[in-house]
Each structure stands twice: as C-alpha cells, then as structure tokens.
Design a protein around this motif. Structure first.
Motif, short mmCIF file in Angstrom:
data_model
loop_
_atom_site.label_atom_id
_atom_site.label_comp_id
_atom_site.label_asym_id
_atom_site.label_seq_id
_atom_site.Cartn_x
_atom_site.Cartn_y
_atom_site.Cartn_z
N ARG A 123 1.33 1.72 8.36
CA ARG A 123 2.00 2.92 8.86
C ARG A 123 3.14 3.30 7.91
NH1 ARG A 123 2.20 5.96 13.40
NH2 ARG A 123 4.19 6.90 13.92
N CYS A 124 3.23 4.59 7.63
CA CYS A 124 4.31 5.13 6.80
C CYS A 124 5.42 5.60 7.74
CB CYS A 124 3.80 6.29 5.96
SG CYS A 124 5.07 7.01 4.91
N ARG A 125 6.58 5.00 7.64
CA ARG A 125 7.68 5.36 8.54
C ARG A 125 8.18 6.79 8.32
NH1 ARG A 125 10.51 0.18 10.74
NH2 ARG A 125 11.06 1.68 12.29
N PRO A 126 8.36 7.26 7.06
CA PRO A 126 8.89 8.62 6.87
C PRO A 126 7.97 9.73 7.39
CG PRO A 126 9.21 7.32 4.88
CD PRO A 126 8.32 6.52 5.80
N CYS A 127 6.65 9.63 7.11
CA CYS A 127 5.77 10.74 7.50
C CYS A 127 4.81 10.39 8.64
CB CYS A 127 4.99 11.25 6.29
SG CYS A 127 3.66 10.18 5.75
N HIS A 128 4.86 9.14 9.13
CA HIS A 128 4.06 8.68 10.28
C HIS A 128 2.54 8.66 10.02
CE1 HIS A 128 7.76 8.74 12.49
NE2 HIS A 128 7.94 10.00 12.16
N GLU A 129 2.14 8.65 8.77
CA GLU A 129 0.72 8.51 8.42
C GLU A 129 0.28 7.09 8.78
OE1 GLU A 129 -2.94 9.70 6.81
OE2 GLU A 129 -1.17 10.94 6.99
N THR A 130 -0.92 6.94 9.32
CA THR A 130 -1.47 5.63 9.68
C THR A 130 -2.81 5.44 8.98
OG1 THR A 130 -0.43 5.82 11.85
CG2 THR A 130 -2.11 4.15 11.60
N MET B 155 0.85 -1.17 0.00
CA MET B 155 0.00 0.00 0.00
C MET B 155 0.90 1.23 0.00
SD MET B 155 -2.63 1.28 2.93
CE MET B 155 -4.21 0.85 2.35
N HIS B 156 0.51 2.25 -0.74
CA HIS B 156 1.26 3.50 -0.80
C HIS B 156 0.60 4.55 0.10
CE1 HIS B 156 4.09 2.59 -4.00
NE2 HIS B 156 3.13 1.84 -4.50
N CYS B 157 1.43 5.37 0.72
CA CYS B 157 0.97 6.42 1.63
C CYS B 157 0.20 7.48 0.84
CB CYS B 157 2.17 7.04 2.34
SG CYS B 157 1.73 8.39 3.44
N PRO B 158 -0.99 7.88 1.31
CA PRO B 158 -1.74 8.93 0.61
C PRO B 158 -1.10 10.31 0.76
CG PRO B 158 -2.93 8.20 2.56
CD PRO B 158 -1.74 7.31 2.41
N SER B 159 -0.24 10.49 1.76
CA SER B 159 0.39 11.80 1.98
C SER B 159 1.67 11.99 1.18
CB SER B 159 0.71 11.99 3.46
OG SER B 159 -0.46 12.00 4.22
N CYS B 160 2.59 11.00 1.27
CA CYS B 160 3.90 11.18 0.63
C CYS B 160 4.16 10.18 -0.50
CB CYS B 160 5.01 11.08 1.67
SG CYS B 160 5.23 9.44 2.37
N ASP B 161 3.24 9.25 -0.76
CA ASP B 161 3.30 8.27 -1.84
C ASP B 161 4.42 7.23 -1.68
OD1 ASP B 161 1.91 7.32 -4.07
OD2 ASP B 161 3.49 8.06 -5.40
N ARG B 162 4.98 7.10 -0.49
CA ARG B 162 5.97 6.06 -0.23
C ARG B 162 5.26 4.80 0.22
NH1 ARG B 162 10.29 9.79 2.98
NH2 ARG B 162 11.00 10.93 1.16
N MET B 163 5.99 3.70 0.26
CA MET B 163 5.41 2.42 0.68
C MET B 163 5.10 2.45 2.17
SD MET B 163 5.03 0.39 -1.87
CE MET B 163 4.78 -1.16 -1.05
N MET B 164 3.93 1.93 2.53
CA MET B 164 3.54 1.81 3.93
C MET B 164 3.85 0.41 4.42
SD MET B 164 -0.03 3.91 4.00
CE MET B 164 -0.04 4.36 5.72
#
Length: 62
Positions: free
Chosen positions: A31-38, A1-10
C-alpha cells in the motif's frame, strides 16, 4: 516496491505463503500511504514456475 501511480515507496501491509507438494506461492499486499494505491505481488517457487523466474504484480481494490 515503488508505487505505479506516484513512484513513491510502497509499504508491505500483509503477506502469506501457500505451500503444497509442488512448491510454494508467496502473496504480498502493498500500500502507498501518500496516494492510497494498493497492489499485490505473487512470487512462485521454482517448482511452480519452471526454469524462469516468475513474479506477478497487479492492482487491487482497497
């Protein structure tokens, strides 16, 4: 799954499956490690969803 905020892998942090006589519902927390989006993703079995595929994603507070 890709992060909706920064488009990196979650990364998957938790998951569980709930079953009853109608089918199963799988809930996965990401959870996205770089931007902490959950986010959580819910997948429903064919008995719950009917004929079409069903996948729900939504952001949750960390």
């Amino acid at each position: 799954m890709h992060c909706p905020s920064c488009d990196r892998m979650m990364r998957k942090t938790a998951g569980r499956e709930v079953e009853d006589e109608h089918g199963a519902m799988t809930i996965t927390r990401w959870r996205c490690r770089p931007c902490h989006e959950t986010a959580e993703e819910i997948r429903l079995s064919p008995a719950y969803r009917g004929s079409g595929p069903m996948r729900i994603r939504y952001a949750v507070a960390g």
